[in-house]
Design a protein around this motif. Structure first.
Motif, PDB file in Angstrom:
ATOM      1  N   ARG A  69      -6.511  -6.907   7.520  1.00 10.98           N
ATOM      2  CA  ARG A  69      -5.978  -5.744   8.242  1.00 10.98           C
ATOM      3  C   ARG A  69      -5.402  -6.109   9.606  1.00 10.98           C
ATOM      4  N   ASN A 103      -3.573   1.259  -3.170  1.00 14.29           N
ATOM      5  CA  ASN A 103      -3.302  -0.162  -3.391  1.00 14.29           C
ATOM      6  C   ASN A 103      -2.971  -0.464  -4.845  1.00 14.29           C
ATOM      7  N   GLY A 156       3.239  -7.188   8.134  1.00 11.04           N
ATOM      8  CA  GLY A 156       1.863  -6.777   7.869  1.00 11.04           C
ATOM      9  C   GLY A 156       1.305  -5.730   8.809  1.00 11.04           C
ATOM     10  N   THR A 196       0.544  -4.701   3.963  1.00 12.19           N
ATOM     11  CA  THR A 196      -0.808  -4.838   4.504  1.00 12.19           C
ATOM     12  C   THR A 196      -1.344  -6.239   4.223  1.00 12.19           C
ATOM     13  N   ARG A 200       3.721   0.248   2.392  1.00 14.98           N
ATOM     14  CA  ARG A 200       3.379  -0.434   3.637  1.00 14.98           C
ATOM     15  C   ARG A 200       2.993  -1.884   3.348  1.00 14.98           C
ATOM     16  N   GLY A 238       0.959  -2.574   8.284  1.00 13.29           N
ATOM     17  CA  GLY A 238       0.219  -1.526   7.598  1.00 13.29           C
ATOM     18  C   GLY A 238       0.671  -0.142   8.016  1.00 13.29           C
ATOM     19  N   SER A 239      -0.298   0.737   8.260  1.00 12.00           N
ATOM     20  CA  SER A 239       0.016   2.121   8.631  1.00 12.00           C
ATOM     21  C   SER A 239       0.157   2.301  10.141  1.00 12.00           C
ATOM     22  N   ASN A 275       0.864  -1.175   0.000  1.00 14.52           N
ATOM     23  CA  ASN A 275       0.000   0.000   0.000  1.00 14.52           C
ATOM     24  C   ASN A 275       0.902   1.226   0.000  1.00 14.52           C
ATOM     25  N   TYR A 290      -2.928   6.934   0.491  1.00 11.04           N
ATOM     26  CA  TYR A 290      -3.051   5.477   0.511  1.00 11.04           C
ATOM     27  C   TYR A 290      -3.448   5.009  -0.882  1.00 11.04           C
TER      28      TYR A 290
END
Length: 350
Positions: free
Chosen positions: A296, A253, A314, A292, A290, A316-317, A212, A251
């Motif tokens: 999530r 994808n 994993g 992901t 990131r 993410g943010s 991401n 963001y």
């Protein structure tokens, strides 16, 4: 120092947190890091307890936030350097419905320790925001100076012969009964902290870790003189120790390019002006990818077949908050068979 030897692959925040917690538990860690710029190197390091369109408590908020604050303070003590900047988050209401929702949550026992509508805090806001905005303050917020932490930890690892600056070759890895062998040396366990590069790992290559893309700006503007708060309305703005305002993030994808985009600049400047109108000067522009997952949730724990192979990925943010907590769980799982949270184990994808 114990006889437990841990091979850590990667050089981002998860790898460094695993390294730091290994030292706490007297493990003998070795980091192998190709030193390629990763998402951690450009991440803002935000600590924000209320996220999403509904501003709900972030997952495991009441566990991960106290742990993160305590952990980063311990890192500061260890290195004699500052990494944790605890700041109230001034969240500007999007509309009346959100205002009503936040005020209701401020009276809710599950939320009131995180939300303040204290008029005293408003008095120290910049004049423009004090006069032209409505908002509430979120506690336990702030940011981590991730680059500083990465640099300090890697230098410590180098000074103690715990760091190799090279690419890891999975073909040279042998997973044997009760041990790991890599290039003729034995280890008790190996930990993959390679982010989106996990697809290079033949043992974890089928994990659905997706990239991401996020873009962040370093700006000069009026808020450069205000370092008491972190400002939030769809994006965040805060003053970084380097003197620039961090503004982000985007963001995507679908965008797989490593190039900065004008679309991100236009979006972030527009949203920054919605918080504080200004003639912002763009000094820096960063992007990163990131790691992901579809649900999530991070991927943390032991390989279902190879018991000496582990993963920490994993995030993410939310790596600044989730990574220390799950690195801690993972180290304890390695040493004491103290299980990690069932919802993050990699076997859910096997």
């Amino acid at each position: 120092m114990s006889d437990f030897k841990l091979l850590i692959i990667g050089g981002g925040l998860s790898a460094i947190n695993a390294y730091q917690l290994s030292l706490r538990y007297n493990i003998r860690p070795l980091i192998i890091d190709d030193n390629v710029i990763s998402a951690s190197h450009v991440a803002a390091g935000m600590l924000n307890p209320l996220t999403g369109r509904n501003l709900s408590k972030t997952w495991l908020c009441d566990n991960v936030f106290p742990f993160a604050h305590s952990y980063y303070k311990s890192c500061e003590n260890f290195y004699g350097n500052k990494f944790l900047y605890s700041l109230p988050i001034y969240h500007l209401f999007r509309d009346e419905a959100e205002e009503n929702d936040i005020y209701a949550k401020s009276a809710d026992p599950n939320y009131r320790h995180l939300i303040s509508t204290d008029s005293e805090l408003r008095n120290s806001l910049p004049a423009y925001l004090k006069e032209n905005s409505k908002g509430a303050f979120f506690r336990q917020g702030g940011f981590i100076d991730i680059n500083n932490l990465l640099n300090q930890a890697k230098q410590h690892a180098k000074n103690n012969c715990n760091y190799l600056n090279e690419s890891f070759n999975w073909n040279d890895l042998k997973l044997l009964n009760g041990k790991v062998e890599y290039k003729g040396k034995d280890y008790n366990a190996i930990l993959d902290c390679t982010g989106i590069k996990v697809s290079d790992n033949p043992y974890f290559s089928k994990l659905p870790v997706m990239s991401n893309k996020g873009e962040i700006l370093g700006l000069k503007g009026k808020l450069s003189g205000h370092s008491d708060y972190l400002y939030h309305k769809k994006i965040f703005i805060f003053k970084h120790p380097d003197g620039l305002l961090r503004v982000g993030s985007t963001y995507s994808n679908t965008d797989k390019s490593t190039q900065n985009t004008q679309a991100a600049v236009d979006f972030l400047i527009e949203k920054a002006n919605a918080i504080m109108p200004d003639n912002y000067i763009i000094s820096k522009h960063w992007n990163g990818f990131r790691p992901t997952t579809p649900d999530r949730r991070p991927i943390v724990g032991q390989h279902p077949k190879h018991k000496n192979l582990f993963i920490l990925n994993g995030m993410g943010s939310k790596g600044a908050t989730l990574s220390p907590f799950f690195a801690f769980q993972l180290i304890r799982d390695m040493l004491y068979k103290s299980p990690v949270n069932e919802l993050v184990k990699p076997n859910r994808f096997f």
